[in-house]
Motif scaffolding. Sequence first.
Motif, PDB file in Angstrom:
ATOM      1  N   LYS A 351       0.856  -1.301   0.049  1.00 48.69           N
ATOM      2  CA  LYS A 351      -0.103  -0.173  -0.172  1.00 48.69           C
ATOM      3  C   LYS A 351       1.001   1.553  -0.151  1.00 48.69           C
ATOM      4  CE  LYS A 351      -3.665   2.048   2.553  1.00 48.69           C
ATOM      5  NZ  LYS A 351      -4.762   2.209   3.406  1.00 48.69           N
ATOM      6  N   PRO A 438       0.515   2.033   7.885  1.00 47.02           N
ATOM      7  CA  PRO A 438      -0.869   1.703   8.576  1.00 47.02           C
ATOM      8  C   PRO A 438      -1.812   0.910   7.758  1.00 47.02           C
ATOM      9  CG  PRO A 438      -1.378   4.300   7.997  1.00 47.02           C
ATOM     10  CD  PRO A 438       0.226   3.571   7.795  1.00 47.02           C
ATOM     11  N   ASP A 439      -2.647  -0.107   8.300  1.00 41.93           N
ATOM     12  CA  ASP A 439      -4.014  -0.684   8.140  1.00 41.93           C
ATOM     13  C   ASP A 439      -3.142  -1.558   6.908  1.00 41.93           C
ATOM     14  OD1 ASP A 439      -6.739  -1.665   7.360  1.00 41.93           O
ATOM     15  OD2 ASP A 439      -6.650  -0.754   5.692  1.00 41.93           O
ATOM     16  N   CYS A 446      -4.857 -10.573   9.337  1.00 36.75           N
ATOM     17  CA  CYS A 446      -6.219  -9.186   9.517  1.00 36.75           C
ATOM     18  C   CYS A 446      -6.781  -9.207  10.239  1.00 36.75           C
ATOM     19  CB  CYS A 446      -6.993  -8.613   8.943  1.00 36.75           C
ATOM     20  SG  CYS A 446      -8.538  -9.956   7.495  1.00 36.75           S
ATOM     21  N   GLN A 449     -13.379  -6.803  12.507  1.00 35.71           N
ATOM     22  CA  GLN A 449     -13.928  -5.935  13.556  1.00 35.71           C
ATOM     23  C   GLN A 449     -14.813  -6.842  14.156  1.00 35.71           C
ATOM     24  OE1 GLN A 449     -15.018  -2.814  13.041  1.00 35.71           O
ATOM     25  NE2 GLN A 449     -16.309  -1.833  15.067  1.00 35.71           N
ATOM     26  N   SER A 465      -7.317  -2.462  14.648  1.00 34.47           N
ATOM     27  CA  SER A 465      -6.171  -1.983  13.386  1.00 34.47           C
ATOM     28  C   SER A 465      -5.287  -2.976  13.649  1.00 34.47           C
ATOM     29  CB  SER A 465      -5.435  -0.044  14.585  1.00 34.47           C
ATOM     30  OG  SER A 465      -5.056  -0.969  15.622  1.00 34.47           O
ATOM     31  N   ARG A 466      -4.409  -2.809  12.449  1.00 39.48           N
ATOM     32  CA  ARG A 466      -3.148  -3.357  11.598  1.00 39.48           C
ATOM     33  C   ARG A 466      -2.353  -2.172  11.153  1.00 39.48           C
ATOM     34  NH1 ARG A 466      -5.275  -6.671   6.482  1.00 39.48           N
ATOM     35  NH2 ARG A 466      -5.702  -5.172   4.929  1.00 39.48           N
ATOM     36  N   GLU A 467      -1.110  -2.688  11.050  1.00 37.39           N
ATOM     37  CA  GLU A 467       0.274  -1.633  11.250  1.00 37.39           C
ATOM     38  C   GLU A 467       1.466  -2.449  10.079  1.00 37.39           C
ATOM     39  OE1 GLU A 467       0.823   1.190  13.610  1.00 37.39           O
ATOM     40  OE2 GLU A 467       2.131  -0.160  14.854  1.00 37.39           O
TER      41      GLU A 467
END
Length: 491
Positions: A351, A438-439, A446, A449, A465-467
């Motif tokens: 990304k 981020p994300d 992942c 939610q 959240s993930r990073e």
Amino acid sequence: MTIRALWIISQEKGENVSIRFSRRFSTVEHRAKSLAGSSYVAVPEESTVLQLLLTELGLSDPDKAYVALRDDCLHRPRSPALELRVDGPGKGILWPMLAISQGPLILACLPLVDVPPEPRPPLASLLSVSQGLTLLAGLQTFLLGSGSKPDGEGLVSRLAMLPSVLLQVCPLGTPLDVPLLGPPATPTLPASAGNQKQPAWKTGLHRGRAVVNVALTETVRSMQYGNRSRQDLWDVFGTVTCKCEVEGVLPNVMVTLSLPPNGSPLQDILVHPCVTSLDSSILTASSVDNCDGSAFSGPYKFPFSPPLEPFRLCSYTSQVPVPPILGSYQLREEENQVHVSVTLKLHESVKNSFEYCEAHLPFFNRDQMGVAEVKVSYGQLDVSKEKNLLVWVLGQKFPKSLEVTMEGKISFSGPTKGPADPLCTGLTAYIKLYFKVPDMTLSGCCVDQHSVQVYSSAKPRIATSRELTSKDYFIWNSTGTAPVASGQTMM
């Protein structure tokens, strides 16, 4: 399950590191000797234990740039279960030495392993490891309370109470409970818990709105050489951190990790002691085994009863086909200056949205930097002549081509010497990348939610959240020599 010995170590800044409290359990040690037979390794003297433990934790000889037992590439620290290599008479390896650190204290204990040492059993199968960590966490709360640094008199008084406390919670080296003294982590109200017993890792009860936060962080390391005779190396390490504020003595929460259809299975998975059950196939995947394509690839479900404080639910490794940023670095000597040529390319699968992205080019063992005639195709270049350092700030995005370059010449004609490094002599030089995306994760792992399940009377607010972050991400000068990293756990 029992422990052989326990240590409380003070590491207050400005003072010498010292053992403030220790306890050995002779009956457990006698049993350890009987079980191990000829492979028995005795617990050495306190001073030896202290030195070995500090070395393993990377806290010994901070003024020395290199300590073999601490910094050698073949050394693979595994926290919180450490290896202590004992020399001299009765030499061997003490494992697993459990250690946790917070504020001014290091707490360590040596559990009794009542199975054959070879082949070494997985940590998840050893109940004594879970109980040892639970005991250390309880003692940590007892000594430090809700903060990380109590007043000196309070710590001294609680250390003085430890002998009597251990008689109750760990008689003859057998952990039965955790200390009930010391302030809880959060204010609690009297409540009827029924027949449920509060778990040892839980220091209080939550009252208020239910909130669950789950953060997934993947860290990537890389060693790129730009040389056909040297294979580039990289690896990915992931952690899932949770903060659960849910009412009840034993609330049940389930977090599910998912992979994309073509994702590589997660490996080397370790979980927190509060996880209540787990599919055995999740724990068997190892990065040292050849992946035959039949390994469990998810979804990975982790049911647990959470403690109040933030904790690491699990960690894992993952094998990914390419590193996120590929680089080329060429450095050539030209009289009293060097010619620098750098190319960085962002892989198309990553990304293109960074929180930050920087490339640092240090120059060691030279005179202070003079004139720097360097141009970059993208971003901003900061020159620190005092530190002999170029900082290439790429910002939040790569250009549409996903490729950036740096070209130029640097003279070293300053009046003083620049910084020194015993490794980077001559043309041995590197670029170190610092970035956060981020994300995104490299493995594609992942936490949805909607997949987080909380079995509570109140509807919780759930946030995930993930990073992706970098650590030890090096690109070495292809015209010079570079260190060997064969001992590191990289692809």
